[in-house]
Design a protein around this motif. Sequence first.
Motif, PDB file in Angstrom:
ATOM      1  N   ARG A  74      58.951  10.670  14.212  1.00 28.62           N
ATOM      2  CA  ARG A  74      60.241  10.065  13.904  1.00 28.62           C
ATOM      3  C   ARG A  74      60.499   8.842  14.763  1.00 28.62           C
ATOM      4  NH1 ARG A  74      66.286  12.729  14.320  1.00 28.62           N
ATOM      5  NH2 ARG A  74      65.770  12.769  16.529  1.00 28.62           N
ATOM      6  N   ALA A  75      60.270   8.950  16.067  1.00 29.18           N
ATOM      7  CA  ALA A  75      60.506   7.813  16.960  1.00 29.18           C
ATOM      8  C   ALA A  75      59.598   6.637  16.616  1.00 29.18           C
ATOM      9  CB  ALA A  75      60.289   8.238  18.416  1.00 29.18           C
ATOM     10  N   VAL A  76      58.349   6.945  16.270  1.00 35.39           N
ATOM     11  CA  VAL A  76      57.391   5.863  16.005  1.00 35.39           C
ATOM     12  C   VAL A  76      57.675   5.188  14.665  1.00 35.39           C
ATOM     13  CG1 VAL A  76      54.940   5.309  15.706  1.00 35.39           C
ATOM     14  CG2 VAL A  76      55.651   6.934  17.465  1.00 35.39           C
ATOM     15  N   VAL A  77      58.010   5.982  13.631  1.00 31.63           N
ATOM     16  CA  VAL A  77      58.316   5.345  12.348  1.00 31.63           C
ATOM     17  C   VAL A  77      59.590   4.509  12.464  1.00 31.63           C
ATOM     18  CG1 VAL A  77      59.701   7.183  11.278  1.00 31.63           C
ATOM     19  CG2 VAL A  77      58.318   5.706   9.845  1.00 31.63           C
ATOM     20  N   ARG A  78      60.555   4.985  13.245  1.00 31.38           N
ATOM     21  CA  ARG A  78      61.754   4.176  13.488  1.00 31.38           C
ATOM     22  C   ARG A  78      61.404   2.876  14.201  1.00 31.38           C
ATOM     23  NH1 ARG A  78      66.294   8.403  15.879  1.00 31.38           N
ATOM     24  NH2 ARG A  78      67.228   9.046  13.890  1.00 31.38           N
ATOM     25  N   GLY A  79      60.567   2.977  15.236  1.00 28.44           N
ATOM     26  CA  GLY A  79      60.216   1.786  16.012  1.00 28.44           C
ATOM     27  C   GLY A  79      59.477   0.752  15.185  1.00 28.44           C
ATOM     28  N   PHE A  80      58.428   1.183  14.478  1.00 30.64           N
ATOM     29  CA  PHE A  80      57.668   0.237  13.662  1.00 30.64           C
ATOM     30  C   PHE A  80      58.519  -0.325  12.525  1.00 30.64           C
ATOM     31  CE2 PHE A  80      53.620   1.883  15.464  1.00 30.64           C
ATOM     32  CZ  PHE A  80      53.001   0.659  15.690  1.00 30.64           C
ATOM     33  N   ALA A  81      59.301   0.522  11.873  1.00 31.91           N
ATOM     34  CA  ALA A  81      60.113   0.061  10.746  1.00 31.91           C
ATOM     35  C   ALA A  81      61.153  -0.958  11.192  1.00 31.91           C
ATOM     36  CB  ALA A  81      60.802   1.248  10.068  1.00 31.91           C
ATOM     37  N   SER A  82      61.721  -0.776  12.389  1.00 32.12           N
ATOM     38  CA  SER A  82      62.755  -1.677  12.896  1.00 32.12           C
ATOM     39  C   SER A  82      62.236  -3.105  13.047  1.00 32.12           C
ATOM     40  CB  SER A  82      63.276  -1.185  14.249  1.00 32.12           C
ATOM     41  OG  SER A  82      63.893   0.073  14.107  1.00 32.12           O
ATOM     42  N   VAL A  83      60.953  -3.249  13.343  1.00 33.70           N
ATOM     43  CA  VAL A  83      60.356  -4.578  13.488  1.00 33.70           C
ATOM     44  C   VAL A  83      59.706  -5.020  12.179  1.00 33.70           C
ATOM     45  CG1 VAL A  83      58.808  -6.001  14.876  1.00 33.70           C
ATOM     46  CG2 VAL A  83      59.915  -4.003  15.900  1.00 33.70           C
ATOM     47  N   CYS A  84      59.131  -4.046  11.467  1.00 33.55           N
ATOM     48  CA  CYS A  84      58.399  -4.355  10.232  1.00 33.55           C
ATOM     49  C   CYS A  84      59.289  -5.008   9.181  1.00 33.55           C
ATOM     50  CB  CYS A  84      57.787  -3.071   9.681  1.00 33.55           C
ATOM     51  SG  CYS A  84      56.680  -3.308   8.284  1.00 33.55           S
ATOM     52  N   VAL A  85      60.568  -4.647   9.145  1.00 34.56           N
ATOM     53  CA  VAL A  85      61.462  -5.211   8.126  1.00 34.56           C
ATOM     54  C   VAL A  85      61.560  -6.734   8.233  1.00 34.56           C
ATOM     55  CG1 VAL A  85      62.845  -3.118   7.827  1.00 34.56           C
ATOM     56  CG2 VAL A  85      63.469  -4.755   9.615  1.00 34.56           C
ATOM     57  N   PHE A  86      61.198  -7.297   9.394  1.00 33.71           N
ATOM     58  CA  PHE A  86      61.247  -8.753   9.576  1.00 33.71           C
ATOM     59  C   PHE A  86      59.880  -9.406   9.357  1.00 33.71           C
ATOM     60  CE2 PHE A  86      64.609  -6.988  12.292  1.00 33.71           C
ATOM     61  CZ  PHE A  86      65.712  -7.656  11.777  1.00 33.71           C
ATOM     62  N   GLY A  87      58.857  -8.595   9.019  1.00 30.59           N
ATOM     63  CA  GLY A  87      57.502  -9.116   8.917  1.00 30.59           C
ATOM     64  C   GLY A  87      57.332 -10.161   7.832  1.00 30.59           C
ATOM     65  N   LEU A  88      57.856  -9.914   6.649  1.00 30.30           N
ATOM     66  CA  LEU A  88      57.724 -10.875   5.549  1.00 30.30           C
ATOM     67  C   LEU A  88      58.439 -12.172   5.877  1.00 30.30           C
ATOM     68  CD1 LEU A  88      56.731 -11.334   2.589  1.00 30.30           C
ATOM     69  CD2 LEU A  88      59.023 -10.624   1.867  1.00 30.30           C
ATOM     70  N   LEU A  89      59.610 -12.069   6.475  1.00 27.22           N
ATOM     71  CA  LEU A  89      60.370 -13.266   6.851  1.00 27.22           C
ATOM     72  C   LEU A  89      59.595 -14.092   7.871  1.00 27.22           C
ATOM     73  CD1 LEU A  89      63.041 -14.787   6.483  1.00 27.22           C
ATOM     74  CD2 LEU A  89      63.996 -13.410   8.335  1.00 27.22           C
ATOM     75  N   LEU A  90      58.924 -13.417   8.815  1.00 24.57           N
ATOM     76  CA  LEU A  90      58.115 -14.111   9.819  1.00 24.57           C
ATOM     77  C   LEU A  90      57.011 -14.927   9.157  1.00 24.57           C
ATOM     78  CD1 LEU A  90      57.439 -14.475  12.877  1.00 24.57           C
ATOM     79  CD2 LEU A  90      55.950 -12.474  12.656  1.00 24.57           C
ATOM     80  N   VAL A  91      56.351 -14.337   8.161  1.00 27.59           N
ATOM     81  CA  VAL A  91      55.287 -15.043   7.447  1.00 27.59           C
ATOM     82  C   VAL A  91      55.865 -16.189   6.620  1.00 27.59           C
ATOM     83  CG1 VAL A  91      53.543 -14.811   5.634  1.00 27.59           C
ATOM     84  CG2 VAL A  91      53.773 -13.032   7.377  1.00 27.59           C
ATOM     85  N   ALA A  92      56.997 -15.970   5.964  1.00 25.91           N
ATOM     86  CA  ALA A  92      57.611 -16.996   5.115  1.00 25.91           C
ATOM     87  C   ALA A  92      58.074 -18.204   5.912  1.00 25.91           C
ATOM     88  CB  ALA A  92      58.788 -16.395   4.351  1.00 25.91           C
TER      89      ALA A  92
END
Length: 391
Positions: free
Chosen positions: A77-95
């Motif tokens: 739970r802690a790890v999926v929360r941690g990765f998801a919290s940053v991952c949601v900005f991944g596409l924007l970072l690439v764009a």
Amino acid sequence: MTAASSLQNAARGRWAVAAMFFINGLLTGSWAPQIPVFLTRLDISKATLGLLILLFGLGALTFMPLSGYLMSRYGSRAVVRGFASVCVFGLLLVALAPSVPVAVVAMFLFGGLIGGMDVAMNANAVTVERRLSRAVMSSSHAFWSLGGFAGGGAGGLIIQHYGHVTHAIIVTIVAIVLLAIAWRYLITDRKPVAQEHHKFTLPKTATVYLVGLMALMSMIPEGAVLDWAALYLQQELGAELAAAGLAYAFFSGTMALMRFAGDGVRNHFGAVTTLRFSSLIAASGMLVAALSPWPWLVIAAFAFSGLGIANMVPIAFSAGGNQPGMASGTGMSVVTTMGYSGILLAPSLIGFAAEHIGFSTVFVVLSGFLVIVFLMSSLAHTADFAAQPAE
């Protein structure tokens, strides 16, 4: 905590982890319509684009074992929360990447975050399965497919009318909202195995690597159909472009439908029996697709093969996350890393092989891989589990 409230929490956790799968699929699927803009915006060649996409895969394969290590310390739970919290900005970072050097870093991180989140959400789905004492892995993967369909389907229209940055912002906002809704309902798993806390070591049990091999041999054919089925129909069978494009569409469509039905099938027949029948269906469909001279039959055969492949990977993941004496995240990280290497890296090798022996021969070999999974299917017995009480 009473049994009733524990079951209610697990039911909520089931939909929360489904939201994680949808978010991950949405972000991945939304990248596809960004690719043409990415190519022209950075003024790069297709070869350079290919290398950048390869970095996405390498990032995923790098972060997947890290995700497993973190789960052995902190739980899924802690790890999926941690990765998801940053991952949601991944596409924007690439764009927003303004140059190739920045894009190199952005693609590696985007792939890494997608991969790390993927391992953690699969491990959390295993925890849900234990709490509910029934399978949810196949339908969880179906939600990933839905997210990918939504991201890929809507992305082109949004980019065409409002631009690629606006598209990335919209996807990011949707992902953040879904994450915020699901955040509190993700359930905790059992405390990680104590001896795994101190250092990062690979598991010494051979079985988990054999399960990973099953995942690998199940995912290589999936990646091959995604990247090469249309070209096979065009170049070797003379199909028109419109018809050739139906191969993966029907293949992915039957996969999605079967993944929603797959949990019920597995709950009724058990993981081993389901995997045996699934692998035979997948192998026979792939073999017909390889040998048929008629494009329409090849398309139908790929669709039939999709019915089988749909539940092979979810069963392998459940088996990996339920290895005796091993933290769920540790087994999951091994199996997912081995499995996803098949879909991320193998297609380029398949293209090289096809130049020398032809796609028809390649698909015959892939049918053989699926037969090997059939022969190894008894290893999936750990995917059948007893209920796990709440802590």
